[in-house]
Scaffold this motif. Structure first.
Motif, PDB file in Angstrom:
ATOM      1  N   MET A 189      -4.114  12.400  -5.691  1.00  0.00           N
ATOM      2  CA  MET A 189      -3.337  12.146  -4.484  1.00  0.00           C
ATOM      3  C   MET A 189      -2.492  13.369  -4.176  1.00  0.00           C
ATOM      4  SD  MET A 189      -2.065   8.158  -4.768  1.00  0.00           S
ATOM      5  CE  MET A 189      -1.262   8.361  -6.372  1.00  0.00           C
ATOM      6  N   PRO A 190      -2.184  13.621  -2.913  1.00  0.00           N
ATOM      7  CA  PRO A 190      -1.358  14.779  -2.566  1.00  0.00           C
ATOM      8  C   PRO A 190       0.074  14.602  -3.025  1.00  0.00           C
ATOM      9  CG  PRO A 190      -1.726  13.393  -0.635  1.00  0.00           C
ATOM     10  CD  PRO A 190      -2.600  12.845  -1.725  1.00  0.00           C
ATOM     11  N   GLY A 191       0.761  15.724  -3.212  1.00  0.00           N
ATOM     12  CA  GLY A 191       2.161  15.659  -3.634  1.00  0.00           C
ATOM     13  C   GLY A 191       2.268  15.167  -5.063  1.00  0.00           C
ATOM     14  N   ILE A 192       2.866  14.019  -5.254  1.00  0.00           N
ATOM     15  CA  ILE A 192       2.959  13.398  -6.575  1.00  0.00           C
ATOM     16  C   ILE A 192       1.622  12.729  -6.866  1.00  0.00           C
ATOM     17  CG2 ILE A 192       4.108  11.632  -7.962  1.00  0.00           C
ATOM     18  CD1 ILE A 192       6.618  12.084  -6.354  1.00  0.00           C
ATOM     19  N   GLU A 202       0.815  -1.205   0.000  1.00  0.00           N
ATOM     20  CA  GLU A 202       0.000   0.000   0.000  1.00  0.00           C
ATOM     21  C   GLU A 202       0.850   1.257   0.000  1.00  0.00           C
ATOM     22  OE1 GLU A 202      -3.280   0.170   2.793  1.00  0.00           O
ATOM     23  OE2 GLU A 202      -3.200  -2.002   3.089  1.00  0.00           O
ATOM     24  N   ALA A 203       0.273   2.322  -0.581  1.00  0.00           N
ATOM     25  CA  ALA A 203       0.904   3.639  -0.558  1.00  0.00           C
ATOM     26  C   ALA A 203      -0.197   4.685  -0.506  1.00  0.00           C
ATOM     27  CB  ALA A 203       1.780   3.850  -1.787  1.00  0.00           C
ATOM     28  N   SER A 204       0.003   5.713   0.319  1.00  0.00           N
ATOM     29  CA  SER A 204      -1.012   6.751   0.486  1.00  0.00           C
ATOM     30  C   SER A 204      -0.790   7.957  -0.410  1.00  0.00           C
ATOM     31  CB  SER A 204      -1.075   7.209   1.951  1.00  0.00           C
ATOM     32  OG  SER A 204       0.183   7.721   2.363  1.00  0.00           O
ATOM     33  N   ASP A 205       0.325   7.994  -1.129  1.00  0.00           N
ATOM     34  CA  ASP A 205       0.579   9.074  -2.086  1.00  0.00           C
ATOM     35  C   ASP A 205       1.592   8.589  -3.118  1.00  0.00           C
ATOM     36  OD1 ASP A 205       3.297   9.514  -1.073  1.00  0.00           O
ATOM     37  OD2 ASP A 205       2.363  10.555   0.601  1.00  0.00           O
ATOM     38  N   GLY A 206       1.842   9.447  -4.102  1.00  0.00           N
ATOM     39  CA  GLY A 206       2.701   9.047  -5.200  1.00  0.00           C
ATOM     40  C   GLY A 206       4.135   8.783  -4.795  1.00  0.00           C
TER      41      GLY A 206
END
Length: 224
Positions: free
Chosen positions: A55-58, A30-34
């Motif tokens: 998604m935030p950031g990337i 799992e990953a919550s952002d790029g």
């Protein structure tokens, strides 16, 4: 056991997707952002990525572009908030292999994941068979029945790409990038010309057809 990376900033969606993937026999990460997704991809073996756009950031657009830069073969399934054509086109142009529109049926997602993994394994093979046609990338030979012959290189690469992933839609831009290269300076309508030639060459060969997907590009459909 294939490992699927699920990148989405919504923890509930990640949990739901991972639950269904686990039930279907997949391992997940799992990953919550790029950025986290890129770190996970760099640190462990990932067989397919399911990625959200917002998604935030990337964000998903940038993530898709970077993952495709790292690997031309990694299957990418993009989740879109809306089913607008421009979003689908942009996703395909950046390297996505498939997409699902939110809200989505988790069962459909697992089916699409399995289909993409199957296509990627076929695409990794040097020999592709579809209908009455066989393509051998080691020799660049095309075989129909007992007859073997060669095609112009770009026609072979175009047909090999489409035949290796039946049902997958490619935009003209994707095909230009994969076959002619990023430095190609011509009109992307050259793809249309090559598609026309392939259709004419193989009009009498059964088992498959190259279809135009209006507003998107082309796909090869194989008979059941």
């Amino acid at each position: 056991m294939p490992t699927i990376l699920v990148a989405d900033d919504d923890a509930n969606i990640r949990e739901l997707v991972c639950l269904f993937l686990h039930n279907d026999g997949f391992a997940t990460a799992e990953a919550s952002d790029g950025q986290e997704a890129l770190d996970v991809h760099a640190s462990q073996s990932i067989d397919l990525v399911v990625l959200d756009i917002m998604m935030p950031g990337i964000d998903g657009w940038a993530l898709c572009r970077e993952l495709r830069r790292r690997s031309a073969e990694l299957p990418l399934l993009m989740l879109t908030a809306r089913g607008e054509t421009w979003e689908k086109v942009k996703g395909f142009e950046l390297g996505a292999d498939d997409y699902l529109t939110k809200p989505f049926d988790p069962l459909e997602l697992t089916v699409r994941v399995r289909a993409l993994l199957k296509r990627s394994r076929i695409g990794a093979d040097k020999a592709v068979r579809i209908g009455g046609l066989a393509l051998d990338r080691n020799t660049y030979k095309v075989t129909v029945g007992t007859e073997s012959f060669t095609l112009p290189l770009k026609e072979f690469e175009l047909l090999y790409t489409l035949a290796g992933t039946p049902g997958q839609v490619y935009t003209r831009e994707q095909l230009i990038e994969r076959i002619w290269g990023l430095d190609y300076g011509g009109d992307n309508r050259t793809v249309d010309v090559h598609i026309k030639r392939l259709r004419e060459r193989f009009s009498d060969v059964g088992g498959f057809a190259i279809e135009t997907v209006r507003g998107l590009g082309y796909r090869l459909e194989a008979d059941e």
